[in-house]
Write an enzyme that holds these catalytic residues in place. Structure first.
Site, short mmCIF file in Angstrom:
data_model
loop_
_atom_site.label_atom_id
_atom_site.label_comp_id
_atom_site.label_asym_id
_atom_site.label_seq_id
_atom_site.Cartn_x
_atom_site.Cartn_y
_atom_site.Cartn_z
N GLU A 201 0.83 -1.22 0.00
CA GLU A 201 0.00 0.00 0.00
C GLU A 201 0.87 1.26 0.00
OE1 GLU A 201 -4.01 -1.74 2.12
OE2 GLU A 201 -2.69 -0.57 3.38
N GLU A 393 -5.49 -8.26 -1.31
CA GLU A 393 -6.15 -8.15 0.00
C GLU A 393 -7.62 -7.83 -0.23
OE1 GLU A 393 -4.60 -5.59 3.10
OE2 GLU A 393 -2.55 -5.99 2.43
C1 BG6 Z 1 -4.40 -3.23 4.91
C2 BG6 Z 1 -3.04 -3.67 5.37
O1 BG6 Z 1 -4.47 -1.84 4.91
O2 BG6 Z 1 -5.51 -3.59 5.66
C3 BG6 Z 1 -3.04 -4.88 6.30
O3 BG6 Z 1 -2.22 -3.93 4.28
C4 BG6 Z 1 -4.20 -4.77 7.26
O4 BG6 Z 1 -1.79 -4.95 6.93
C5 BG6 Z 1 -5.49 -4.76 6.46
O5 BG6 Z 1 -4.22 -5.74 8.24
C6 BG6 Z 1 -6.74 -4.75 7.31
O6 BG6 Z 1 -6.66 -3.70 8.20
P1 BG6 Z 1 -6.88 -3.91 9.76
O7 BG6 Z 1 -6.55 -2.63 10.38
O8 BG6 Z 1 -8.31 -4.29 9.89
O9 BG6 Z 1 -5.96 -5.01 10.15
#
Ligand code: BG6
Length: 497
Positions: A201, A393
């Protein structure tokens, strides 16, 4: 077992039924299997699940001083209440965990290398052999199960020493340190790893300068000049890693990684349309540099208007011409923008955020749920860059309740299945539009510590891990209902969603 049920004190997820405003998705039309070779799998990050934060020569990373997550201030030293120090102990349980992922039929597994396991301070000349050996063992396991590795070189885990001594990426010296690290791991694993991502990101640097850029200066005292210069250093470092891969790992495919958040105009007012376009450009810029090899005009204008003059050397310009093979991104939510600050309310969100969309439901953490946005963003990125895309993701963070069904402990996470099904359907729609999609890795395929809030109770996985926000728990693993659902999805190559 009893403990496992009772220690995790939380309520059942409230997001059981996710309303969807897109009629086409309410009753999905079967579009058939995904293309042959589509890479279904899951994603993780070292700092959120490995644990073993100071074992076998590993140095601390900036995550070890963020006990409350990336949205909250750092501590001076690593503290015991930081759940990431132990994570879910993947460092010692990787064989068992990879076997569980293999049981779901994973084709690909995304993980990051902890930079400070390889270079504990970040500025040494020689790597830590014990750290390198750990990832050899992980790769052995993946190979054994026929799973393709997808490696992130830097996932919000800059070595802490580089933060303290150099103020992170504000220093040009980090380009060289990162390049040395990238060359070390590319040389070591380049023959066995095809897919690589340079920075997780990368556009989040502008929003979370400490977690993303290792910048120690408090955000409210950080000048735009330093912030954008740090961004520039990361972009050059990313391009240098790509160049290094061409030399050291000729078969490898290198991708950039962007936090995707399509931004809709809040109303049809042209001022809102313009505001939405500009919000999108702020993210597009990172892909434009990685794919086209130079800063786009609209971005240079924005810098001029902020009074920022980047220090870009001739060598930097040459380096940036090392462009990527594919574009990867995270997708959790969309947002809205308006040209009139009096309109709309700011919504919660994944690092970037914007004005809340009045038509969309939200997760328990306020992240608005929008499968159609994934259909949109896949088309946008494909039209813009004509590079293969990889969704690395996507997923729903929710509170899960461990229950006993037919004598086995599990989680009945239909809310997660609904979320993933709708998003996968959106991916299938985009493929039907002609978009080239390499694969899809769900975030946090095994429960781990959240990045923004450092909670264990914000769970994304197919596999429940018995650990609680107060650090208690047996660390035992349990298959959730979604585990069995995803196995079917993969076995049918997406035909059975
Ligand atoms: C993304 C990141 O922004 O979101 C991850 O790359 C992160 O590292 C994921 O875990 C989900 O966000 P969160 O804060 O719910 O863990």
């Amino acid at each position: 077992m009893e403990d496992a049920v009772h220690q995790d004190q939380h309520i059942t997820a409230q997001t059981t039924a996710l309303p969807n405003t897109n009629p086409a998705l309410t009753e999905p039309q079967p579009l058939g299997a995904f293309p042959d070779g589509f890479l279904f799998g899951g994603a993780t990050a070292a700092n959120q699940f490995e644990g073993a934060w100071n074992e076998d020569g590993k140095g601390p990373s900036l995550q070890d001083v963020l006990p409350a997550g990336g949205l909250h201030p750092r501590t001076a030293e690593p503290t015991e209440d930081n759940l990431k120090l132990e994570g879910i102990d993947f460092y010692h349980r990787y064989r068992e965990d990879i076997a569980l992922l293999a049981e779901m039929g994973f084709k690909v597994f995304r993980f990051s290398i902890a930079w400070s396991r390889i270079f504990p301070r970040g500025d040494e000349e020689t790597p830590n052999e014990a750290g390198l050996a750990f990832y050899d063992r992980v790769l052995d396991e993946l190979e054994k199960h026929g799973m393709e590795p997808l490696i992130t070189l830097s996932h919000y885990e800059t070595p802490l020493h580089l933060v303290e001594q150099y103020n992170g990426w504000t220093s040009r010296e980090l380009i060289g340190f990162y390049e040395r690290y990238a060359r070390t791991v590319l040389a070591r694993y380049g023959k066995r790893v095809k897919y690589w991502l340079t920075f997780n990101e990368i556009n989040s640097m502008l929003h979370l300068p400490f977690m993303s850029g290792g910048i120690n200066t408090p955000a409210d005292q950080l000048s735009d000049a330093d912030l954008y210069q740090a961004m520039h250093h990361e972009l050059v470092a990313s391009a240098r890693a790509t160049a290094a891969a061409r030399e050291l790992a000729p078969g490898a495919q290198i991708g950039c990684m962007i936090l995707a958040m399509p931004t809709y105009p809040l109303t049809p007012d042209p001022a809102d349309v313009l505001a939405a376009m500009q919000a999108e450009q702020a993210n597009f810029a990172f892909g434009d540099v990685h794919v086209r090899g130079a800063y786009p005009g609209y971005f240079l204008r924005a810098l001029r208007e902020k009074g920022v003059e980047l220090n870009i050397t001739e060598q930097d310009r040459e380096d940036l011409k090392n462009t990527v093979d594919f574009v990867s991104f995270s997708y959790y939510m969309s947002t809205c923008a308006t040209g009139d600050p009096a309109r709309g309310e700011r919504g919660e969100g994944n690092i970037l955020g914007g004005v809340a969309n009045p038509t969309l439901p939200a997760s328990e953490w306020g992240w608005q749920i929008d499968p159609t946005g994934l259909h949109v963003v896949l088309n946008q990125y494909w039209d813009r860059w004509q590079k293969p895309l990889f969704i690395v993701e996507n997923g729903l963070g929710a509170r899960d309740e461990l229950v006993e069904v037919n004598g086995e402990l599990t989680v009945e996470d239909d809310y997660r299945i609904d979320y993933l099904r709708q998003h996968l359907h959106a991916v299938r729609e985009a493929i039907e539009d002609g978009v080239n999609v390499l694969g899809y890795t769900t975030w946090g395929c095994i429960d781990m510590i959240s990045a923004s809030t450092a909670q264990m109770s914000k769970r994304y996985g197919f596999i429940y891990v018995d650990r609680n926000d107060d650090g208690t728990g047996t660390l035992a693993r349990y298959r959730k209902k979604s585990f069995h659902w995803y196995r079917e999805v993969i076995a049918s190559n997406g035909a059975k969603l």
